[in-house]
Enzyme design. Structure first.
Site, short mmCIF file in Angstrom:
data_model
loop_
_atom_site.label_atom_id
_atom_site.label_comp_id
_atom_site.label_asym_id
_atom_site.label_seq_id
_atom_site.Cartn_x
_atom_site.Cartn_y
_atom_site.Cartn_z
N ASP A 25 -66.67 -31.82 36.03
CA ASP A 25 -65.72 -32.02 34.93
C ASP A 25 -64.66 -33.01 35.40
O ASP A 25 -63.49 -32.65 35.64
CB ASP A 25 -65.11 -30.68 34.51
CG ASP A 25 -66.17 -29.77 33.89
OD1 ASP A 25 -67.15 -30.29 33.32
OD2 ASP A 25 -66.03 -28.54 34.00
N LYS A 47 -73.74 -30.23 37.09
CA LYS A 47 -73.67 -30.19 35.62
C LYS A 47 -72.81 -31.35 35.14
O LYS A 47 -71.69 -31.54 35.61
CB LYS A 47 -73.06 -28.87 35.14
CG LYS A 47 -72.94 -28.79 33.61
CD LYS A 47 -72.57 -27.38 33.15
CE LYS A 47 -71.09 -27.17 32.97
NZ LYS A 47 -70.52 -27.74 31.75
N LEU A 75 -75.20 -30.83 26.93
CA LEU A 75 -74.95 -31.56 25.68
C LEU A 75 -74.51 -30.65 24.54
O LEU A 75 -74.02 -31.12 23.52
CB LEU A 75 -76.21 -32.33 25.26
CG LEU A 75 -76.71 -33.39 26.23
CD1 LEU A 75 -77.97 -34.07 25.68
CD2 LEU A 75 -75.63 -34.45 26.48
N LYS A 76 -74.76 -29.36 24.67
CA LYS A 76 -74.40 -28.38 23.63
C LYS A 76 -74.82 -28.88 22.25
O LYS A 76 -74.01 -29.01 21.33
CB LYS A 76 -72.90 -28.09 23.68
CG LYS A 76 -72.46 -27.43 24.99
CD LYS A 76 -71.00 -27.00 24.94
CE LYS A 76 -70.65 -26.00 26.01
NZ LYS A 76 -70.67 -26.51 27.38
N ILE A 80 -79.56 -31.22 13.25
CA ILE A 80 -80.83 -30.95 12.59
C ILE A 80 -81.96 -31.09 13.62
O ILE A 80 -81.79 -31.76 14.65
CB ILE A 80 -81.06 -31.91 11.39
CG1 ILE A 80 -81.07 -33.37 11.85
CG2 ILE A 80 -80.02 -31.67 10.31
CD1 ILE A 80 -81.53 -34.34 10.78
N PRO A 81 -83.11 -30.46 13.37
CA PRO A 81 -84.17 -30.43 14.38
C PRO A 81 -84.56 -31.80 14.93
O PRO A 81 -84.70 -31.97 16.14
CB PRO A 81 -85.34 -29.76 13.65
CG PRO A 81 -84.69 -28.90 12.63
CD PRO A 81 -83.46 -29.62 12.18
N THR A 132 -67.96 -18.72 25.66
CA THR A 132 -67.29 -17.66 26.42
C THR A 132 -65.80 -17.55 26.13
O THR A 132 -65.18 -16.57 26.54
CB THR A 132 -67.49 -17.87 27.94
OG1 THR A 132 -67.09 -19.19 28.26
CG2 THR A 132 -68.92 -17.66 28.35
N GLY A 222 -67.09 -25.05 38.64
CA GLY A 222 -66.38 -26.31 38.59
C GLY A 222 -65.18 -26.29 39.51
O GLY A 222 -65.29 -26.53 40.72
N ARG A 223 -64.03 -25.94 38.93
CA ARG A 223 -62.76 -26.07 39.66
C ARG A 223 -62.73 -25.33 40.99
O ARG A 223 -62.12 -25.82 41.94
CB ARG A 223 -61.61 -25.63 38.76
CG ARG A 223 -61.36 -26.62 37.64
CD ARG A 223 -60.50 -26.04 36.55
NE ARG A 223 -61.21 -25.01 35.78
CZ ARG A 223 -60.68 -24.34 34.78
NH1 ARG A 223 -59.44 -24.57 34.42
NH2 ARG A 223 -61.39 -23.45 34.11
O1 C5P Z 1 -64.00 -22.85 35.14
P1 C5P Z 1 -64.86 -23.88 35.80
O2 C5P Z 1 -64.11 -25.09 36.24
O3 C5P Z 1 -65.76 -23.33 36.87
O4 C5P Z 1 -65.82 -24.38 34.61
C1 C5P Z 1 -66.99 -25.12 34.84
C2 C5P Z 1 -67.81 -25.21 33.57
O5 C5P Z 1 -68.21 -23.94 33.11
C3 C5P Z 1 -67.10 -25.86 32.39
O6 C5P Z 1 -67.63 -27.16 32.30
C4 C5P Z 1 -67.46 -25.06 31.18
O7 C5P Z 1 -68.47 -25.72 30.42
C5 C5P Z 1 -68.09 -23.80 31.72
N1 C5P Z 1 -67.30 -22.57 31.46
C6 C5P Z 1 -67.70 -21.70 30.47
N2 C5P Z 1 -67.03 -20.52 30.29
C7 C5P Z 1 -65.98 -20.19 31.04
C8 C5P Z 1 -65.55 -21.07 32.05
C9 C5P Z 1 -66.24 -22.27 32.24
O8 C5P Z 1 -68.66 -21.97 29.76
N3 C5P Z 1 -65.36 -19.03 30.84
#
Ligand code: C5P
Length: 252
Positions: A25, A47, A75-76, A80-81, A132, A222-223
């Site tokens: 990210d 990712k 890409l979430k 449409i299909p 989430t 990620g972070r």
């Molecule tokens: O929180 P973190 O930096 O680890 O997030 C990494 C990825 O996880 C984000 O790109 C996000 O798409 C996803 N994420 C999620 N639900 C959360 C936290 C992060 O889908 N609660």
């Protein structure tokens, strides 16, 4: 010998840590390449989401694939299909190994995504159920009954029946999805941090070992890795914790 990207992605890697997927990210190619170099062979799966893809475009994905990395293209898709199928094919041509589609787009879309992934042997279609950041109290305003668990279960079954290869699910969701769905289904779990990270803004979070114990096949971090003072150490720690949790689950 020249191998296609698809063939390369299928080859066994020398030392692979593909269970912990590092979320890039980030905004710039420089930051990404610096991190990828820092993590070296220890990190084999990344990712790439909307932020980086929009900022730097697909050439960066090609670069990661050319370095032998597995790329989860987040890409979430919700379209449409035919558009979703085209998006999945484009991800496959880039050499991605995972791509995400919203299960709430319906079974025709999910089937189209799975069909489009077929020519790319290594490409897995992962379905998203309920994002989430939503809780029970948020569901009525989008016309859903107030139970995240119920929605997640319904959409997960829809995705599995449509042939999706896996799901993106929180660790808490992984616990009940693992028991209810076919064992070969991948469960990729974001929202992961270390016990001592002190981060409090996320409610549905878990540690890597907890996620593995609850049934995750992969975790996305990620972070907790990217912003760590020593990202390599953070990744090793996550990988070891995940493996310990996985072993505990197998032995339980
Ligand atoms: O929180 P973190 O930096 O680890 O997030 C990494 C990825 O996880 C984000 O790109 C996000 O798409 C996803 N994420 C999620 N639900 C959360 C936290 C992060 O889908 N609660």
């Amino acid at each position: 010998m020249h191998l296609t990207k698809e063939a390369r992605a299928q080859l066994p890697q020398p030392h692979m840590n593909t269970s912990v997927i590092v979320a890039l990210d980030l905004d710039s190619r420089e930051e990404v390449l610096h991190l990828v170099q820092t993590l070296g062979q220890e990190a084999m799966a990344y990712k790439v989401g909307l932020q980086l893809l929009t900022a730097e475009g697909p050439s960066l994905v090609r670069e990661l694939v050319a370095q032998g990395k597995q790329v989860f293209l987040d890409l979430k898709l919700h379209e449409i299909p035919s558009s979703v199928a085209a998006g999945v094919s484009a991800a496959g041509r880039l050499g991605a190994t995972m791509v995400t589609v919203h299960a709430s787009a319906g079974s025709a879309v999910l089937r189209a995504a799975v069909e489009a992934a077929k020519p790319f042997g290594a490409l897995k279609v992962l379905a998203l159920t309920v994002i989430t950041s939503l809780g029970d109290e948020d569901l009525p305003e989008i016309g859903l009954a107030p139970s995240v668990k119920e929605q997640v279960m319904r959409l997960a079954h829809l995705a599995a029946n449509a042939g999706c290869h896996g799901l993106v699910a929180s660790a808490q969701e992984a616990a009940y999805l693992r028991d209810a769905l076919p064992a070969e289904l991948l469960i990729v779990t974001p929202g992961i941090q270390f016990q001592d990270s002190g981060r409090t803004e996320q409610t549905r979070v878990a540690t890597p070992d907890m996620a593995a114990r609850l049934g995750a096949s992969h975790v996305v971090m990620g972070r907790a890795i990217v912003k760590a003072s020593n990202p390599g150490l953070a990744l090793s720690r996550a990988a070891m914790a995940f493996e310990a949790g996985r072993r505990e689950r197998v032995l339980a």
